[in-house]
Design an enzyme around this catalytic site. Structure first.
Site, short mmCIF file in Angstrom:
data_model
loop_
_atom_site.label_atom_id
_atom_site.label_comp_id
_atom_site.label_asym_id
_atom_site.label_seq_id
_atom_site.Cartn_x
_atom_site.Cartn_y
_atom_site.Cartn_z
CB ILE A 5 0.32 0.79 -4.29
CG1 ILE A 5 1.05 0.66 -2.95
CG2 ILE A 5 -0.15 -0.57 -4.79
CD1 ILE A 5 0.16 0.19 -1.79
CG ASN A 33 -4.08 1.28 -6.10
OD1 ASN A 33 -3.48 0.71 -5.21
ND2 ASN A 33 -3.77 2.52 -6.49
N GLY A 88 -7.48 4.90 -3.05
CA GLY A 88 -7.86 4.90 -1.63
C GLY A 88 -7.36 6.14 -0.93
CB ILE A 89 -8.58 8.85 0.72
CG1 ILE A 89 -10.07 8.49 1.01
CG2 ILE A 89 -8.43 9.39 -0.70
CD1 ILE A 89 -11.01 9.69 1.04
CD GLN A 134 -3.18 0.66 13.37
OE1 GLN A 134 -3.29 0.68 14.61
NE2 GLN A 134 -2.14 0.10 12.78
N GLY A 172 -7.63 4.39 15.46
CA GLY A 172 -7.78 5.66 14.73
C GLY A 172 -8.24 5.48 13.30
CE1 TYR A 230 -6.98 3.05 3.88
CE2 TYR A 230 -6.34 1.34 5.43
CZ TYR A 230 -6.18 1.98 4.21
OH TYR A 230 -5.23 1.53 3.32
P1 NAP Z 1 -1.37 7.20 -2.52
O1 NAP Z 1 0.10 7.24 -2.75
O2 NAP Z 1 -1.98 8.15 -1.55
O3 NAP Z 1 -2.10 7.38 -3.97
C1 NAP Z 1 -3.48 7.36 -4.02
C2 NAP Z 1 -3.95 7.34 -5.45
O4 NAP Z 1 -5.39 7.21 -5.43
C3 NAP Z 1 -3.66 8.63 -6.21
O5 NAP Z 1 -3.43 8.31 -7.58
C4 NAP Z 1 -4.96 9.41 -6.05
O6 NAP Z 1 -5.17 10.38 -7.08
C5 NAP Z 1 -5.96 8.29 -6.16
N1 NAP Z 1 -7.28 8.61 -5.60
C6 NAP Z 1 -7.58 8.99 -4.34
N2 NAP Z 1 -8.91 9.24 -4.24
C7 NAP Z 1 -9.45 9.00 -5.46
C8 NAP Z 1 -10.74 9.12 -6.02
N3 NAP Z 1 -11.79 9.50 -5.27
N4 NAP Z 1 -10.92 8.84 -7.33
C9 NAP Z 1 -9.87 8.45 -8.12
N5 NAP Z 1 -8.62 8.32 -7.64
C10 NAP Z 1 -8.40 8.60 -6.33
O7 NAP Z 1 -1.88 5.76 -2.07
P2 NAP Z 1 -1.06 4.38 -1.90
O8 NAP Z 1 -0.34 4.41 -0.61
O9 NAP Z 1 -0.33 4.08 -3.15
O10 NAP Z 1 -2.28 3.37 -1.70
C11 NAP Z 1 -2.90 2.71 -2.80
C12 NAP Z 1 -3.94 1.74 -2.25
O11 NAP Z 1 -3.30 0.79 -1.40
C13 NAP Z 1 -5.02 2.41 -1.41
O12 NAP Z 1 -6.26 1.77 -1.62
C14 NAP Z 1 -4.56 2.17 0.00
O13 NAP Z 1 -5.62 2.19 0.92
C15 NAP Z 1 -3.95 0.79 -0.13
N6 NAP Z 1 -2.99 0.47 0.89
C16 NAP Z 1 -1.86 1.24 1.04
C17 NAP Z 1 -0.94 0.91 2.02
C18 NAP Z 1 0.32 1.68 2.20
O14 NAP Z 1 1.04 1.37 3.16
N7 NAP Z 1 0.64 2.66 1.39
C19 NAP Z 1 -1.18 -0.19 2.85
C20 NAP Z 1 -2.33 -0.94 2.67
C21 NAP Z 1 -3.21 -0.60 1.69
P3 NAP Z 1 -4.58 11.89 -6.90
O15 NAP Z 1 -3.10 11.78 -7.10
O16 NAP Z 1 -5.26 12.66 -7.97
O17 NAP Z 1 -4.93 12.33 -5.52
#
Ligand code: NAP
Length: 240
Positions: free
Chosen positions: A14, A82, A84-85, A141, A143, A147
């Site tokens: 994202i 943005n 998140g883990i 959710q 589990g 989060y």
């Molecule tokens: P993703 O593909 O797992 O990418 C996560 C990104 O966050 C990566 O660039 C990662 O860096 C970075 N990151 C993780 N921990 C960090 C830290 N401590 N400091 C700095 N950067 C950090 O995640 P995504 O699915 O795109 O999700 C993005 C956001 O949307 C998150 O907050 C997630 O909770 C939220 N979200 C996602 C979904 C979904 O369905 N995907 C749904 C609802 C909400 P590295 O590459 O270096 O690890």
């Protein structure tokens, strides 16, 4: 000079779509990431957007990172929280580290970045902050107590900071994505993912660009009357 936008976790998923969308709209973009250098380098090669490696859960690291971005590009006008883990597990199996790391990254990171950029935004009487929450922060959710708590916290944080920024030209909004096709969701087992898609009225996972579209809407100069709100982008899965 065009405004400077920082996107945490901007090198993948994202965050990448948000960075690319902001750049295409004419902003100067800085993408933060945590540790995956290979993905970050490939992102810069694709997008031409500079990357900044620091851990958003660490306030001192954020201070250094934001100062560096300020030196390189100029003062931050737009912050998109943005990064998140996930560390999923039912509570009877969840260890304290999995609780704490998710709270510290997903919610603490949002505090840390805002703490670093807010003074400058107040001085310049302009700021746009967008915090990425989640459908699972709205609905809960199985589990995901860690989060869901962190993401639900983001929604409260957003409303409180919106009140603090309102008189200073700073808007603070949240986006609550539904399930979006990124590495995070690809980690969900196929049988569970099929069940999730079956619950999405639009009939598909979200695309990262669907979320970026919402960010662009909220950060626009003329979006100054939109603050403290949460925009749900979830294909109709949860109408809140
Ligand atoms: P993703 O593909 O797992 O990418 C996560 C990104 O966050 C990566 O660039 C990662 O860096 C970075 N990151 C993780 N921990 C960090 C830290 N401590 N400091 C700095 N950067 C950090 O995640 P995504 O699915 O795109 O999700 C993005 C956001 O949307 C998150 O907050 C997630 O909770 C939220 N979200 C996602 C979904 C979904 O369905 N995907 C749904 C609802 C909400 P590295 O590459 O270096 O690890």
């Amino acid at each position: 000079m065009s405004k400077v936008a920082v996107v945490t976790g901007g090198t993948r998923g994202i965050g990448e779509a948000i960075c690319v969308g902001l750049k295409a709209a004419g902003y100067q973009v800085a993408a933060n990431y945590a540790g995956n250098d290979e993905k970050a380098q490939a992102f810069t090669e694709r997008s031409g957007i500079p990357v900044y490696k620091f851990d958003v859960s660490n306030l001192a690291a954020c201070q250094q990172g934001i100062a560096q971005i300020g030196q390189d590009l100029g003062p931050v006008a737009i912050a998109v929280n943005n990064a998140g883990i996930t560390r999923d597990g039912t509570i009877h199996r969840m260890d304290q580290e999995d609780w704490q790391s998710v709270i510290d990254t997903n919610l603490g990171g949002c505090f840390n970045i805002c703490r670093c950029v807010i003074a400058g935004m107040r001085e310049r009487s302009f700021g746009r902050i967008v915090n990425i929450g989640s459908i699972n922060g709205q609905a809960g959710q199985y589990g995901q107590v860690n989060y869901a708590a962190a993401k639900s916290g983001i929604h409260g944080f957003t409303k409180a900071l919106a009140q603090e920024g309102a008189g200073k030209g700073i808007t603070v909004n949240a986006i609550a994505p539904g399930y979006v096709d990124t590495d995070m969701v690809r980690a969900v087992p196929d049988n569970i993912l099929e069940k999730i898609i079956a619950q999405i009225p639009v009939g598909r996972l979200g695309r990262a660009e669907d979320i970026a579209r919402g960010v662009l809407f909220l950060v626009a100069d003329d979006a100054d009357f939109i603050t403290g709100s949460t925009l749900s982008i979830n294909g109709g899965q949860h109408m809140y």
